[in-house]
Enzyme design. Structure first.
Site, PDB file in Angstrom:
ATOM      1  NE  ARG A  67      -8.677 -12.725 -10.604  1.00 45.96           N
ATOM      2  CZ  ARG A  67      -9.249 -12.427  -9.443  1.00 45.96           C
ATOM      3  NH1 ARG A  67      -9.095 -13.219  -8.416  1.00 45.96           N
ATOM      4  NH2 ARG A  67      -9.989 -11.349  -9.332  1.00 45.96           N
ATOM      5  CG  LEU A  95      -1.048 -10.795 -10.531  1.00 50.99           C
ATOM      6  CD1 LEU A  95       0.410 -10.752 -10.068  1.00 50.99           C
ATOM      7  CD2 LEU A  95      -1.129 -10.798 -12.060  1.00 50.99           C
ATOM      8  CG  ASN A 109       1.301  -4.548  -4.835  1.00 58.50           C
ATOM      9  OD1 ASN A 109       1.405  -3.831  -5.829  1.00 58.50           O
ATOM     10  ND2 ASN A 109       0.289  -4.423  -3.978  1.00 58.50           N
ATOM     11  CG  HIS A 111      -1.203  -1.170  -0.096  1.00 59.65           C
ATOM     12  ND1 HIS A 111      -2.282  -1.171  -0.949  1.00 59.65           N
ATOM     13  CD2 HIS A 111      -1.663  -0.746   1.112  1.00 59.65           C
ATOM     14  CE1 HIS A 111      -3.352  -0.772  -0.293  1.00 59.65           C
ATOM     15  NE2 HIS A 111      -3.006  -0.509   0.957  1.00 59.65           N
ATOM     16  CG  ASP A 147      -3.477  -4.511  -0.947  1.00 57.78           C
ATOM     17  OD1 ASP A 147      -2.712  -4.611  -1.918  1.00 57.78           O
ATOM     18  OD2 ASP A 147      -4.472  -3.756  -0.937  1.00 57.78           O
TER      19      ASP A 147
HETATM   20  C1  GRF Z   1       0.771   3.796  -5.787  1.00 52.73           C
HETATM   21  O1  GRF Z   1       0.232   4.570  -4.754  1.00 52.73           O
HETATM   22  C2  GRF Z   1       0.949   2.391  -5.317  1.00 52.73           C
HETATM   23  O2  GRF Z   1       1.234   2.282  -3.961  1.00 52.73           O
HETATM   24  C3  GRF Z   1      -0.401   1.759  -5.608  1.00 52.73           C
HETATM   25  O3  GRF Z   1      -0.801   2.357  -6.816  1.00 52.73           O
HETATM   26  C4  GRF Z   1      -0.199   3.628  -6.942  1.00 52.73           C
HETATM   27  C5  GRF Z   1       0.503   3.632  -8.264  1.00 52.73           C
HETATM   28  O4  GRF Z   1       1.046   4.881  -8.557  1.00 52.73           O
HETATM   29  N1  GRF Z   1      -0.306   0.325  -5.666  1.00 52.73           N
HETATM   30  P1  GRF Z   1       2.055   5.026  -9.753  1.00 52.73           P
HETATM   31  O5  GRF Z   1       1.344   4.525 -11.004  1.00 52.73           O
HETATM   32  O6  GRF Z   1       3.276   4.213  -9.449  1.00 52.73           O
HETATM   33  O7  GRF Z   1       2.351   6.490  -9.842  1.00 52.73           O
END
Ligand code: GRF
Length: 212
Positions: A67, A95, A109, A111, A147
């Site tokens: 990593r 990361l 990020n 989620h 997350d």
């Molecule tokens: C999204 O649902 C985001 O929340 C998660 O991964 C997915 C990515 O989708 N982290 P995209 O590639 O932006 O369409």
């Protein structure tokens, strides 16, 4: 103008939403994408960035033994673009310490759940299986731990009796595309203040308490 590095691994619908928001002159975001980095050769997010005239870089994780080595490669690839904010948008690698220490408080990020509920890979599926009536999405700062960083913005989505994982995920995604650019705009305006786990709006942000 806040310089954004977008990190993505797949279809890139959030990348697309951010690119569109940055290009919208009727509602200036105060941010511009300076590079898109992907770890997946041939990923759609690379095409989207190219089509928008944003430089792209490929850093494949398989080429790196640890990593930390991957972190170093990511940092080296991003350094020439001097990004102010790193936006993970479906970036499917964790990361490491080195990366996060280089951009403290500057990695976001998105989620697909209302964190801290349902972290991990299947936010919509887990929400549906658990039986919650309200699902949603979260933009959060990235810290070590998956997350788990301070929450910048969230949006709620009702769970319908007729929902499948796909239909719920689709409605959550629509909200992702709305709140991610809004969260970036807050950073661009310098309208956030971090107090412990709380990401507070500063008066200069012009947002009422609790918005977005
Ligand atoms: C999204 O649902 C985001 O929340 C998660 O991964 C997915 C990515 O989708 N982290 P995209 O590639 O932006 O369409």
């Amino acid at each position: 103008m806040l310089k954004l590095a977008l990190l993505a691994s797949g279809r890139g619908s959030n990348v697309e939403a951010i690119l569109r928001a940055c290009a919208d002159t009727s509602r200036p975001l105060g941010a511009k994408p300076v590079v898109l980095l992907s770890n997946v050769r041939g990923a759609r997010c690379l095409d989207l960035a190219r089509d928008a005239g944003v430089p792209t870089v490929l850093v494949e994780h398989g080429d790196h033994a640890s990593r930390d080595a991957f972190d170093r490669a990511l940092l080296a690839a991003l350094a020439p673009y001097s990004p102010d904010l790193i936006c993970l948008a479906g970036f499917m690698r964790v990361l490491g310490t080195r990366f996060l220490a280089t951009y403290p408080g500057r990695v976001l990020n998105i989620h697909p759940s209302l964190l801290p509920s349902f972290p991990g890979l299947h936010g919509a599926r887990d929400a549906l299986r658990h039986g919650v009536r309200i699902a949603g999405c979260t933009v959060h700062l990235v810290e070590e731990g998956v997350d788990s960083g301070p929450i910048v913005a969230q949006a709620a989505v009702p769970v319908l009796d007729t929902d499948t994982e796909e239909s719920l995920a689709r409605r959550i995604l629509e909200q992702e595309h709305r709140i991610y650019p809004e969260a970036i705009a807050l950073f661009a305006k310098g309208a956030v203040r971090i107090e412990g786990r709380r990401v507070l709006r500063t008066p200069s942000g012009g947002e009422a308490d609790g918005a977005p």
